[in-house]
Write a protein that holds these residues in place. Structure first.
Motif, PDB file in Angstrom:
ATOM      1  N   ALA A  43      -2.267 -21.770  13.252  1.00 10.91           N
ATOM      2  CA  ALA A  43      -1.642 -21.941  11.942  1.00 10.91           C
ATOM      3  C   ALA A  43      -1.581 -20.608  11.196  1.00 10.91           C
ATOM      4  CB  ALA A  43      -2.409 -22.972  11.123  1.00 10.91           C
ATOM      5  N   SER A  44      -2.653 -19.846  11.250  1.00  6.47           N
ATOM      6  CA  SER A  44      -2.694 -18.546  10.579  1.00  6.47           C
ATOM      7  C   SER A  44      -1.653 -17.601  11.174  1.00  6.47           C
ATOM      8  CB  SER A  44      -4.088 -17.924  10.696  1.00  6.47           C
ATOM      9  OG  SER A  44      -5.051 -18.744  10.082  1.00  6.47           O
ATOM     10  N   LYS A  45      -1.579 -17.578  12.484  1.00  8.81           N
ATOM     11  CA  LYS A  45      -0.609 -16.720  13.166  1.00  8.81           C
ATOM     12  C   LYS A  45       0.815 -17.115  12.783  1.00  8.81           C
ATOM     13  CE  LYS A  45       0.917 -15.310  17.752  1.00  8.81           C
ATOM     14  NZ  LYS A  45       0.775 -15.556  19.190  1.00  8.81           N
ATOM     15  N   ALA A  46       1.101 -18.411  12.743  1.00 10.69           N
ATOM     16  CA  ALA A  46       2.444 -18.881  12.375  1.00 10.69           C
ATOM     17  C   ALA A  46       2.791 -18.453  10.952  1.00 10.69           C
ATOM     18  CB  ALA A  46       2.528 -20.400  12.512  1.00 10.69           C
ATOM     19  N   ALA A  47       1.840 -18.587  10.027  1.00  7.71           N
ATOM     20  CA  ALA A  47       2.080 -18.198   8.633  1.00  7.71           C
ATOM     21  C   ALA A  47       2.340 -16.697   8.529  1.00  7.71           C
ATOM     22  CB  ALA A  47       0.899 -18.601   7.767  1.00  7.71           C
ATOM     23  N   LEU A  48       1.543 -15.908   9.221  1.00  2.49           N
ATOM     24  CA  LEU A  48       1.692 -14.457   9.158  1.00  2.49           C
ATOM     25  C   LEU A  48       2.979 -13.974   9.830  1.00  2.49           C
ATOM     26  CD1 LEU A  48      -2.038 -13.537   9.756  1.00  2.49           C
ATOM     27  CD2 LEU A  48      -0.746 -13.261   7.617  1.00  2.49           C
ATOM     28  N   LEU A  49       3.358 -14.610  10.921  1.00  5.62           N
ATOM     29  CA  LEU A  49       4.629 -14.264  11.565  1.00  5.62           C
ATOM     30  C   LEU A  49       5.805 -14.574  10.638  1.00  5.62           C
ATOM     31  CD1 LEU A  49       3.994 -15.471  15.222  1.00  5.62           C
ATOM     32  CD2 LEU A  49       4.451 -13.118  14.497  1.00  5.62           C
ATOM     33  N   ALA A  50       5.743 -15.718   9.961  1.00  8.39           N
ATOM     34  CA  ALA A  50       6.811 -16.081   9.026  1.00  8.39           C
ATOM     35  C   ALA A  50       6.875 -15.075   7.882  1.00  8.39           C
ATOM     36  CB  ALA A  50       6.576 -17.496   8.484  1.00  8.39           C
ATOM     37  N   ALA A  51       5.709 -14.668   7.375  1.00  6.40           N
ATOM     38  CA  ALA A  51       5.660 -13.686   6.284  1.00  6.40           C
ATOM     39  C   ALA A  51       6.227 -12.345   6.731  1.00  6.40           C
ATOM     40  CB  ALA A  51       4.218 -13.523   5.801  1.00  6.40           C
ATOM     41  N   ARG A  52       5.854 -11.927   7.939  1.00  8.54           N
ATOM     42  CA  ARG A  52       6.355 -10.650   8.466  1.00  8.54           C
ATOM     43  C   ARG A  52       7.872 -10.698   8.637  1.00  8.54           C
ATOM     44  NH1 ARG A  52       4.663  -8.684  14.332  1.00  8.54           N
ATOM     45  NH2 ARG A  52       6.269 -10.184  14.842  1.00  8.54           N
ATOM     46  N   GLU A  53       8.359 -11.787   9.214  1.00 11.95           N
ATOM     47  CA  GLU A  53       9.800 -11.929   9.438  1.00 11.95           C
ATOM     48  C   GLU A  53      10.579 -11.942   8.125  1.00 11.95           C
ATOM     49  OE1 GLU A  53      12.619 -15.405  11.155  1.00 11.95           O
ATOM     50  OE2 GLU A  53      11.025 -14.742  12.498  1.00 11.95           O
ATOM     51  N   MET A  64      -8.236 -21.253   5.980  1.00 13.30           N
ATOM     52  CA  MET A  64      -7.499 -22.225   6.792  1.00 13.30           C
ATOM     53  C   MET A  64      -8.469 -23.172   7.527  1.00 13.30           C
ATOM     54  SD  MET A  64      -4.229 -21.445   6.371  1.00 13.30           S
ATOM     55  CE  MET A  64      -3.107 -21.586   7.749  1.00 13.30           C
ATOM     56  N   GLY A  65      -8.285 -24.465   7.303  1.00  9.59           N
ATOM     57  CA  GLY A  65      -9.065 -25.479   7.998  1.00  9.59           C
ATOM     58  C   GLY A  65     -10.473 -25.691   7.476  1.00  9.59           C
ATOM     59  N   THR A  66     -10.825 -25.057   6.350  1.00 16.42           N
ATOM     60  CA  THR A  66     -12.215 -25.102   5.906  1.00 16.42           C
ATOM     61  C   THR A  66     -12.557 -26.287   5.004  1.00 16.42           C
ATOM     62  OG1 THR A  66     -11.746 -23.630   4.041  1.00 16.42           O
ATOM     63  CG2 THR A  66     -12.509 -22.606   6.089  1.00 16.42           C
ATOM     64  N   LEU A  67     -11.568 -26.958   4.458  1.00 10.89           N
ATOM     65  CA  LEU A  67     -11.874 -28.081   3.571  1.00 10.89           C
ATOM     66  C   LEU A  67     -11.812 -29.386   4.357  1.00 10.89           C
ATOM     67  CD1 LEU A  67     -12.635 -28.905   0.696  1.00 10.89           C
ATOM     68  CD2 LEU A  67     -10.209 -29.107   0.192  1.00 10.89           C
ATOM     69  N   THR A  68     -10.661 -29.982   4.434  1.00 13.72           N
ATOM     70  CA  THR A  68     -10.504 -31.237   5.158  1.00 13.72           C
ATOM     71  C   THR A  68     -10.835 -31.077   6.630  1.00 13.72           C
ATOM     72  OG1 THR A  68      -8.805 -31.913   3.596  1.00 13.72           O
ATOM     73  CG2 THR A  68      -8.883 -33.106   5.685  1.00 13.72           C
ATOM     74  N   GLY A  69     -10.467 -29.930   7.202  1.00 11.29           N
ATOM     75  CA  GLY A  69     -10.711 -29.689   8.623  1.00 11.29           C
ATOM     76  C   GLY A  69     -12.160 -29.432   8.972  1.00 11.29           C
ATOM     77  N   ARG A  70     -12.969 -29.078   7.978  1.00  9.46           N
ATOM     78  CA  ARG A  70     -14.412 -28.862   8.142  1.00  9.46           C
ATOM     79  C   ARG A  70     -14.781 -27.753   9.127  1.00  9.46           C
ATOM     80  NH1 ARG A  70     -15.939 -35.195   8.189  1.00  9.46           N
ATOM     81  NH2 ARG A  70     -15.245 -35.639   6.082  1.00  9.46           N
ATOM     82  N   ALA A  83      -5.801 -13.703  14.102  1.00  9.26           N
ATOM     83  CA  ALA A  83      -4.366 -13.935  13.927  1.00  9.26           C
ATOM     84  C   ALA A  83      -3.712 -12.726  13.275  1.00  9.26           C
ATOM     85  CB  ALA A  83      -4.134 -15.193  13.080  1.00  9.26           C
ATOM     86  N   TYR A  84      -4.364 -12.180  12.245  1.00 10.37           N
ATOM     87  CA  TYR A  84      -3.823 -11.002  11.551  1.00 10.37           C
ATOM     88  C   TYR A  84      -3.683  -9.827  12.532  1.00 10.37           C
ATOM     89  CZ  TYR A  84      -3.308  -7.131   8.359  1.00 10.37           C
ATOM     90  OH  TYR A  84      -2.841  -6.003   7.718  1.00 10.37           O
ATOM     91  N   GLN A  85      -4.712  -9.592  13.313  1.00  7.31           N
ATOM     92  CA  GLN A  85      -4.680  -8.474  14.261  1.00  7.31           C
ATOM     93  C   GLN A  85      -3.623  -8.686  15.346  1.00  7.31           C
ATOM     94  OE1 GLN A  85      -8.893  -8.403  15.168  1.00  7.31           O
ATOM     95  NE2 GLN A  85      -9.242  -6.732  13.729  1.00  7.31           N
ATOM     96  N   THR A  86      -3.407  -9.920  15.735  1.00  8.75           N
ATOM     97  CA  THR A  86      -2.371 -10.220  16.723  1.00  8.75           C
ATOM     98  C   THR A  86      -0.978  -9.922  16.159  1.00  8.75           C
ATOM     99  OG1 THR A  86      -3.715 -11.939  17.763  1.00  8.75           O
ATOM    100  CG2 THR A  86      -1.332 -12.074  18.116  1.00  8.75           C
TER     101      THR A  86
END
Length: 90
Positions: A43-53, A64-70, A83-86
């Motif tokens: 999810a992080s990678k997808a968000a960052l790729l969209a931002a870069r594009e 990411m994933g820390t509340l409901t996803g636990r 994800a950022y480094q990728t």
């Protein structure tokens, strides 16, 4: 219209001046604990790729994933950094 899957991202205009766009990048298909933390990375990678594009200069991201996803925050941070480094290099 289709379901936005883990690993996909969608940029949505907000109509606001301070934060003109929101990137939707789900960490789970349905609300609940995340069984495989790799979904945070996807999810992080997808968000960052969209931002870069889109040419965004800044991106604000929640744990990411820390509340409901636990997903424990230290693990989520490591996966988000991976994800950022990728996307942007180390």
């Amino acid at each position: 219209m289709h379901e936005l899957l883990v690993g996909e991202a969608l940029i949505v205009p907000t109509g606001g001046d301070a934060i003109p766009f929101c990137i939707s990048a789900p960490t789970m298909r349905v609300p609940g604990p995340i069984l495989d933390p790799i979904d945070v990375l996807l999810a992080s990678k997808a968000a960052l790729l969209a931002a870069r594009e889109a040419g965004f200069k800044q991106v604000l991201m929640p744990g990411m994933g820390t509340l409901t996803g636990r997903v424990p925050a230290p693990l989520a941070v490591r996966l988000m950094l991976d994800a950022y480094q990728t996307v942007f290099g180390s």
